[in-house]
Design a protein around this motif. Structure first.
Motif, PDB file in Angstrom:
ATOM      1  N   SER A 177       0.880  -1.062   0.022  1.00  0.00           N
ATOM      2  CA  SER A 177      -0.021  -0.018   0.092  1.00  0.00           C
ATOM      3  C   SER A 177       0.526   1.236   0.003  1.00  0.00           C
ATOM      4  N   ALA A 178       1.946   1.276   0.721  1.00  0.00           N
ATOM      5  CA  ALA A 178       2.819   2.285   1.077  1.00  0.00           C
ATOM      6  C   ALA A 178       3.368   2.797  -0.258  1.00  0.00           C
ATOM      7  N   VAL A 179       3.656   1.868  -1.516  1.00  0.00           N
ATOM      8  CA  VAL A 179       4.296   2.363  -2.795  1.00  0.00           C
ATOM      9  C   VAL A 179       3.293   3.521  -3.269  1.00  0.00           C
ATOM     10  N   ALA A 180       2.035   3.519  -3.287  1.00  0.00           N
ATOM     11  CA  ALA A 180       1.031   4.513  -3.691  1.00  0.00           C
ATOM     12  C   ALA A 180       1.298   5.907  -3.287  1.00  0.00           C
ATOM     13  N   VAL A 181       1.782   6.008  -1.829  1.00  0.00           N
ATOM     14  CA  VAL A 181       2.127   7.170  -1.326  1.00  0.00           C
ATOM     15  C   VAL A 181       3.430   7.701  -1.565  1.00  0.00           C
ATOM     16  N   SER A 182       4.548   6.642  -1.679  1.00  0.00           N
ATOM     17  CA  SER A 182       5.836   7.082  -2.247  1.00  0.00           C
ATOM     18  C   SER A 182       5.891   7.736  -3.568  1.00  0.00           C
ATOM     19  N   GLY A 183       4.941   7.134  -4.336  1.00  0.00           N
ATOM     20  CA  GLY A 183       4.818   7.607  -5.790  1.00  0.00           C
ATOM     21  C   GLY A 183       4.315   8.846  -5.744  1.00  0.00           C
ATOM     22  N   ALA A 184       3.168   9.191  -4.982  1.00  0.00           N
ATOM     23  CA  ALA A 184       2.536  10.722  -4.909  1.00  0.00           C
ATOM     24  C   ALA A 184       3.645  11.758  -4.828  1.00  0.00           C
ATOM     25  N   LEU A 185       4.246  11.230  -3.496  1.00  0.00           N
ATOM     26  CA  LEU A 185       5.389  12.280  -3.023  1.00  0.00           C
ATOM     27  C   LEU A 185       6.419  12.496  -3.946  1.00  0.00           C
ATOM     28  N   ARG A 186       6.849  11.471  -4.452  1.00  0.00           N
ATOM     29  CA  ARG A 186       7.985  11.738  -5.574  1.00  0.00           C
ATOM     30  C   ARG A 186       7.502  12.416  -6.560  1.00  0.00           C
ATOM     31  N   ASP A 187       6.509  12.166  -7.290  1.00  0.00           N
ATOM     32  CA  ASP A 187       6.005  12.890  -8.577  1.00  0.00           C
ATOM     33  C   ASP A 187       5.542  14.466  -7.919  1.00  0.00           C
ATOM     34  N   LEU A 188       4.801  14.470  -7.006  1.00  0.00           N
ATOM     35  CA  LEU A 188       4.882  15.898  -6.515  1.00  0.00           C
ATOM     36  C   LEU A 188       5.964  16.906  -6.167  1.00  0.00           C
ATOM     37  N   LYS A 189       6.891  16.089  -5.725  1.00  0.00           N
ATOM     38  CA  LYS A 189       8.413  16.914  -5.755  1.00  0.00           C
ATOM     39  C   LYS A 189       8.890  17.302  -6.976  1.00  0.00           C
ATOM     40  N   SER A 190       8.864  16.284  -7.832  1.00  0.00           N
ATOM     41  CA  SER A 190       9.439  16.584  -9.256  1.00  0.00           C
ATOM     42  C   SER A 190       8.605  17.440 -10.130  1.00  0.00           C
ATOM     43  N   GLY A 191       7.207  17.574  -9.819  1.00  0.00           N
ATOM     44  CA  GLY A 191       6.468  18.662 -10.646  1.00  0.00           C
ATOM     45  C   GLY A 191       5.685  17.781 -11.653  1.00  0.00           C
ATOM     46  N   LYS A 192       5.994  16.259 -11.850  1.00  0.00           N
ATOM     47  CA  LYS A 192       5.221  15.466 -12.620  1.00  0.00           C
ATOM     48  C   LYS A 192       3.641  15.536 -12.251  1.00  0.00           C
ATOM     49  N   ILE A 193       3.232  15.705 -10.969  1.00  0.00           N
ATOM     50  CA  ILE A 193       2.105  15.819 -10.514  1.00  0.00           C
ATOM     51  C   ILE A 193       2.019  17.398 -10.106  1.00  0.00           C
ATOM     52  N   PRO A 194       1.366  18.130 -10.865  1.00  0.00           N
ATOM     53  CA  PRO A 194       1.348  19.788 -10.655  1.00  0.00           C
ATOM     54  C   PRO A 194       1.009  20.096  -9.028  1.00  0.00           C
ATOM     55  N   ALA A 195       1.620  21.142  -8.571  1.00  0.00           N
ATOM     56  CA  ALA A 195       1.351  21.792  -7.322  1.00  0.00           C
ATOM     57  C   ALA A 195      -0.151  22.181  -7.325  1.00  0.00           C
ATOM     58  N   GLY A 196      -0.886  22.004  -6.246  1.00  0.00           N
ATOM     59  CA  GLY A 196      -2.251  22.366  -5.968  1.00  0.00           C
ATOM     60  C   GLY A 196      -3.147  21.164  -6.537  1.00  0.00           C
ATOM     61  N   SER A 197      -2.694  19.973  -6.929  1.00  0.00           N
ATOM     62  CA  SER A 197      -3.685  19.122  -7.249  1.00  0.00           C
ATOM     63  C   SER A 197      -4.249  18.286  -6.025  1.00  0.00           C
ATOM     64  N   THR A 198      -5.246  17.658  -6.279  1.00  0.00           N
ATOM     65  CA  THR A 198      -5.836  16.951  -5.390  1.00  0.00           C
ATOM     66  C   THR A 198      -5.652  15.389  -5.754  1.00  0.00           C
ATOM     67  N   VAL A 199      -4.853  14.541  -5.076  1.00  0.00           N
ATOM     68  CA  VAL A 199      -4.511  13.398  -5.181  1.00  0.00           C
ATOM     69  C   VAL A 199      -5.042  12.338  -4.079  1.00  0.00           C
ATOM     70  N   VAL A 200      -5.436  11.278  -4.791  1.00  0.00           N
ATOM     71  CA  VAL A 200      -6.105  10.046  -3.931  1.00  0.00           C
ATOM     72  C   VAL A 200      -5.089   9.015  -3.805  1.00  0.00           C
ATOM     73  N   CYS A 201      -4.723   8.463  -2.795  1.00  0.00           N
ATOM     74  CA  CYS A 201      -3.940   7.195  -3.036  1.00  0.00           C
ATOM     75  C   CYS A 201      -4.591   5.914  -2.284  1.00  0.00           C
ATOM     76  N   THR A 202      -4.952   4.755  -2.969  1.00  0.00           N
ATOM     77  CA  THR A 202      -5.378   3.827  -2.330  1.00  0.00           C
ATOM     78  C   THR A 202      -4.521   2.822  -1.496  1.00  0.00           C
TER      79      THR A 202
END
Length: 381
Positions: free
Chosen positions: A317-342
């Protein structure tokens, strides 16, 4: 015995109009679904990411994982079709869920597990629910092959995610997310093993937003124009679907099956996903991607969630949050996004892995007030 009027009775009751069941379908349930969607509060702030990150706590389903959503659907239909037994290959969560729902239905359950490659917590569940456990000298992919072969001859129904009713039950998580947020998230991040869950999420989001749906690849059941959400959709958009795998079991990153997958995240230790094509379609249609994390990164995020948010999930399960955090920090997921992790499973599913990585000291003192007080004072210094 009947529940009070308006009481929650499980996802088959709530979403009956959205699922391939009829009034004559015998409902086999444990009141699964309706799991919390919880915002992360401390991790985004301390990680300095600008986003609303929510986690869907699927580990709070009756057997401790998201598998219950699909199993209530698959077992109900198997019972309706006259089946007396079900069978599955499993790295743990599917076996626990299948065994529980078979017990509820009065059916036999046969589960094939990789010998020595399943956590004791998950094995204990299957055993306690009365399943017949068949250990094989091989991995999950070997088990899946054997289940297919045996089901051609034996009077059993397969309840792995190749059973289309499994994905139909699992799609309901998307409905719940939209209902909780009031809209679809911008991004939805998931762990990917057998790839049925990311496929099911996409089916659900596609049905909730019929104006954008590609019915063929989304496996919609309502292409005849009877879509219940056609006139009043739940959402006006669909999220970008992002899947994360463990480095030792990352066929989507390699571009081909992995022959001997290996990772501490046992729930995604799968080298040849059965829902490969559907998952690729979900990623492509949504504009998403796949990425990978090594075991150390996965375990660090599991610990982070437990220590900073009070959320204990299994490593996969934790890998979903690992990915969200990495992609937010890199800008791949834009700042201000609403992100859901299962978060697909509860941490107690694999307590051995949690204990093995815990470096916090256990203090042993004499059984008196001064000793306990001094231990606390020392720890607070």
């Amino acid at each position: 015995m009947s529940a009070a009027s308006g009481a929650y009775r499980g996802l088959l009751d709530k979403y009956r109009h959205r699922l391939p069941i009829s009034e004559s379908t015998p409902i086999v349930n444990l009141y699964e679904g309706n799991t919390p969607l919880l915002p992360l509060e401390n991790i985004p702030r301390e990680s300095r990411v600008d986003a609303d990150i929510w986690v869907k706590l699927e580990g709070l389903n009756p057997t401790g994982s998201f598998k219950d959503r699909g199993m209530t659907m698959a077992v109900s239909r198997a019972l309706e079709e006259g089946s007396r037994a079900i069978i599955c290959a499993s790295t743990g969560n599917t076996s626990a869920s299948a065994a529980a729902y078979a017990a509820r239905a009065g059916m036999r359950a046969f589960v094939l597990i990789p010998d020595g490659k399943i956590s004791l917590g998950k094995l204990a569940q299957a055993m306690m629910h009365g399943a017949t456990i068949i250990k094989i000298d091989g991995n999950f992919d070997d088990g899946m092959r054997l289940v297919r072969e045996v089901a051609e001859e034996a009077p059993v129904t397969i309840v792995n995610s190749i059973n289309p009713y499994r994905l139909q039950g699992q799609k309901t998580v998307a409905f719940e997310v939209v209902e909780s947020l009031g809209r679809a998230p911008d991004f939805h991040c998931l762990p990917v093993g057998n790839a049925g869950n990311i496929s099911a999420h996409w089916i659900g989001y596609s049905e909730a937003c019929p104006g954008e749906r590609n019915c063929v690849t989304a496996s919609c059941n309502f292409c005849d124009g009877s879509c219940p959400y056609a006139s009043e959709p739940l959402a006006d958009s669909r999220p970008v679907m992002v899947g994360y795998q463990a480095t030792g079991a990352a066929p989507f990153l390699r571009g081909h099956p992995v022959e001997n997958p290996e990772t501490v995240a046992t729930a995604i230790r799968i080298g040849n996903p059965q829902s490969w094509d559907l998952a690729l379609a979900a990623s492509a249609e949504s504009g998403g991607w796949f990425d990978e994390f090594d075991d150390a990164e996965i375990l660090a995020t599991q610990k982070l969630l437990a220590e900073k948010e009070g959320i204990f999930c299994e490593p996969a399960s934790a890998v979903a949050v690992s990915g969200a955090l990495r992609d937010l920090k890199s800008g791949k997921i834009p700042a201000g996004s609403t992100v859901v992790c299962t978060l697909t499973g509860h941490g107690l599913k694999d307590s051995d892995a949690a204990i093995a990585q815990d470096s916090a000291p256990m203090l042993t003192v004499k059984a008196n007030r001064d000793a306990v007080r001094n231990a606390i004072a020392g720890a607070l210094e």
